[in-house]
Scaffold this motif. Structure first.
Motif, PDB file in Angstrom:
ATOM      1  N   SER A 113       0.769  -0.928  -0.126  1.00  0.00           N
ATOM      2  CA  SER A 113      -0.287  -0.156   0.000  1.00  0.00           C
ATOM      3  C   SER A 113       0.956   1.105  -0.048  1.00  0.00           C
ATOM      4  N   LYS A 114       0.290   2.284  -0.213  1.00  0.00           N
ATOM      5  CA  LYS A 114       0.829   3.352  -0.238  1.00  0.00           C
ATOM      6  C   LYS A 114       1.632   3.905   1.371  1.00  0.00           C
ATOM      7  N   GLN A 115       3.049   3.799   0.953  1.00  0.00           N
ATOM      8  CA  GLN A 115       4.037   4.087   2.894  1.00  0.00           C
ATOM      9  C   GLN A 115       4.367   5.399   2.975  1.00  0.00           C
ATOM     10  N   ASN A 116       4.545   5.535   3.857  1.00  0.00           N
ATOM     11  CA  ASN A 116       5.955   7.147   4.230  1.00  0.00           C
ATOM     12  C   ASN A 116       7.232   6.837   3.322  1.00  0.00           C
ATOM     13  N   GLN A 117       7.941   8.191   2.861  1.00  0.00           N
ATOM     14  CA  GLN A 117       8.888   8.443   2.541  1.00  0.00           C
ATOM     15  C   GLN A 117       9.873   7.233   2.947  1.00  0.00           C
ATOM     16  N   ARG A 118       9.696   7.576   4.294  1.00  0.00           N
ATOM     17  CA  ARG A 118      11.518   6.592   5.295  1.00  0.00           C
ATOM     18  C   ARG A 118      10.526   4.713   4.976  1.00  0.00           C
ATOM     19  N   VAL A 119       9.797   4.673   5.373  1.00  0.00           N
ATOM     20  CA  VAL A 119       9.210   3.122   5.113  1.00  0.00           C
ATOM     21  C   VAL A 119       9.666   2.772   4.059  1.00  0.00           C
ATOM     22  N   MET A 120       9.022   2.996   2.552  1.00  0.00           N
ATOM     23  CA  MET A 120       8.832   3.064   1.645  1.00  0.00           C
ATOM     24  C   MET A 120      10.283   2.959   1.129  1.00  0.00           C
ATOM     25  N   GLN A 121      11.139   3.543   1.085  1.00  0.00           N
ATOM     26  CA  GLN A 121      12.607   3.190   1.330  1.00  0.00           C
ATOM     27  C   GLN A 121      13.156   2.176   1.703  1.00  0.00           C
ATOM     28  N   ILE A 122      12.867   2.231   3.358  1.00  0.00           N
ATOM     29  CA  ILE A 122      13.428   0.990   3.191  1.00  0.00           C
ATOM     30  C   ILE A 122      12.798  -0.951   2.926  1.00  0.00           C
ATOM     31  N   LEU A 123      11.530   0.007   2.543  1.00  0.00           N
ATOM     32  CA  LEU A 123      10.891  -1.680   1.949  1.00  0.00           C
ATOM     33  C   LEU A 123      11.346  -1.638   0.870  1.00  0.00           C
ATOM     34  N   CYS A 124      11.646  -1.556  -0.168  1.00  0.00           N
ATOM     35  CA  CYS A 124      12.258  -1.255  -1.041  1.00  0.00           C
ATOM     36  C   CYS A 124      14.169  -1.627  -1.212  1.00  0.00           C
ATOM     37  N   LYS A 125      14.413  -1.201  -0.310  1.00  0.00           N
ATOM     38  CA  LYS A 125      16.128  -1.093  -0.926  1.00  0.00           C
ATOM     39  C   LYS A 125      16.476  -3.811   0.240  1.00  0.00           C
TER      40      LYS A 125
END
Length: 413
Positions: free
Chosen positions: A189-201
């Motif tokens: 789902s849509k995540q805040n920027q920091r969470v998105m970075q961590i998941l993508c990494k």
């Protein structure tokens, strides 16, 4: 000792960390996780709703679907279902008797044992798909040990600080660890920027790219689930189903997908127990879920007028909800503070301190007495919201018989 007593005796023990015990118990019962196609749902809020939606859609397409969720509302059997049918005690008993020596030797936690029972049962029943809701975090959650083909991340926010960490980065990192060498696809789902970075990494480390469901909104109307956040959950499920269709893992048409979403039932989420007076039960218990509930309730009030509005709330301890709960005060005419029937319940007098207006705030510690009081005092033109925890459900069930049975669906009209 009955099945319930046996499971409860394990439930009273402490949370255990690590995947070792789950993997050992899975190995003891011939690794059923290697013989099923499973999708793991990870996140802070919306895990149960997304799991139920995906299960409903697949079931509508004619597939046999195992669904493992937690916690339960009334019966532990609710946690393990195939096409909405709860596991029978005889199957739980069969597992315990067959693997009694292994259970004694490995000493799994309550959740670890139920995870393995669910996978064993689903494989035994030859289901087409397993949808597995993560219990807590991702790194050490027993569901992560189940060799899941896919991961779906629902919104990640602050909760379980004492166990996962006191920052969003620590919590997101823990949950991201559900992605491993077995993972074939990841949705979020849509995540805040920091969470998105961590998941993508984390996904990048495993040569995966996350597909995000950001601002798209489905045009369907959900019959039994209410609120903007549930439409966002539905969009996430649609993304995943479309992927499975495109990969020819499933074969569903648009009508089956729409019907599956429309007819999804997931109790305890803006759950209308009765009308006149309108009584709503919601298990919202952290900052994000309480915010979502308040937004949904505001929308509900735009199309439904009530003479008086009652709030009955009870929460588990260690929940950082003070700031968001203050926003509820102006929405309700009367507030009753109570306690869940668990040892780690937030004291009702502590909840009462959050609200400034003491004239409209009442403390009734016993949850049964508090529900009875509210029902007695509400008129047909009023609304009562019961809010705060899955652990309130058994008490609610004594007042509204079979309100959590699947044949007792109520339209949001």
């Amino acid at each position: 000792m009955s099945i319930s007593e046996y499971l409860l005796s394990i439930s009273s023990k402490k949370i255990k960390y690590g995947l070792k015990r789950t993997k050992e118990l899975l190995h003891a019962c011939n690794n059923p996780q290697k013989k099923v196609y499973s999708i793991q749902v990870v996140g802070t809020n919306g895990k149960g709703s997304v799991s139920a939606m995906l299960s409903s859609v697949l079931e509508k397409g004619g597939y046999s679907v195992g669904l493992f969720t937690s916690p339960h509302l009334v019966s532990v059997n609710e946690r393990i279902r195939i096409n909405s049918d709860m596991i029978k005690n005889k199957h739980i008993k069969s597992f315990i008797e067959k693997y009694e020596d292994s259970i004694k030797l490995i000493q799994p936690s309550f959740f670890e044992l139920l995870t393995v029972i669910s996978i064993w049962y689903f494989e035994k029943q030859k289901v087409d798909f397993c949808i597995l809701e993560t219990g807590l975090g991702g790194r050490y959650d027993s569901v992560t040990a189940c060799d899941n083909a896919g991961i779906i991340f629902t919104p990640i926010s602050m909760d379980h600080h004492s166990l996962l960490g006191n920052t969003i980065s620590l919590i997101a990192t823990d949950k991201s660890m559900a992605i491993n060498n077995n993972t074939e696809f990841v949705f979020s789902s849509k995540q805040n920027q920091r969470v998105m970075q961590i998941l993508c990494k984390r996904a990048y480390l495993h040569n995966l790219k996350i597909i995000f469901a950001n601002n798209e909104k489905p045009t369907i109307i959900l019959d039994y689930l209410y609120g903007k956040h549930q439409l966002e959950n539905a969009m996430l499920v649609i993304k995943c189903v479309n992927y499975l269709n495109n990969k020819e893992i499933i074969n569903l048409n648009e009508r089956q997908i729409t019907d599956g979403l429309k007819k999804t039932v997931w109790f305890g989420r803006f759950h209308i127990l009765q009308a006149q007076p309108t009584i709503i039960f919601d298990v919202a218990h952290n900052k994000s879920s309480l915010k979502s509930f308040l937004e949904s309730f505001n929308s509900y009030l735009e199309i439904n007028k009530f003479e008086r509005k009652y709030l009955l709330c009870a929460f588990e301890n260690n929940k950082k909800i003070r700031s968001i709960l203050k926003n509820f005060e102006n929405k309700f005419d009367y507030i009753v503070c109570s306690e869940t029937n668990i040892r780690d319940s937030m004291p009702s007098n502590e909840i009462a301190k959050i609200f400034r207006n003491k004239d409209k705030t009442k403390i009734i510690k016993n949850i049964d007495e508090s529900i009875g009081y509210c029902i007695k005092n509400t008129k047909k033109s009023d609304v009562l919201v019961i809010l705060g925890s899955h652990f309130i459900a058994p008490a609610i069930n004594t007042f509204f018989k079979n309100c959590f049975a699947l044949d007792n669906k109520r339209l949001l009209t």
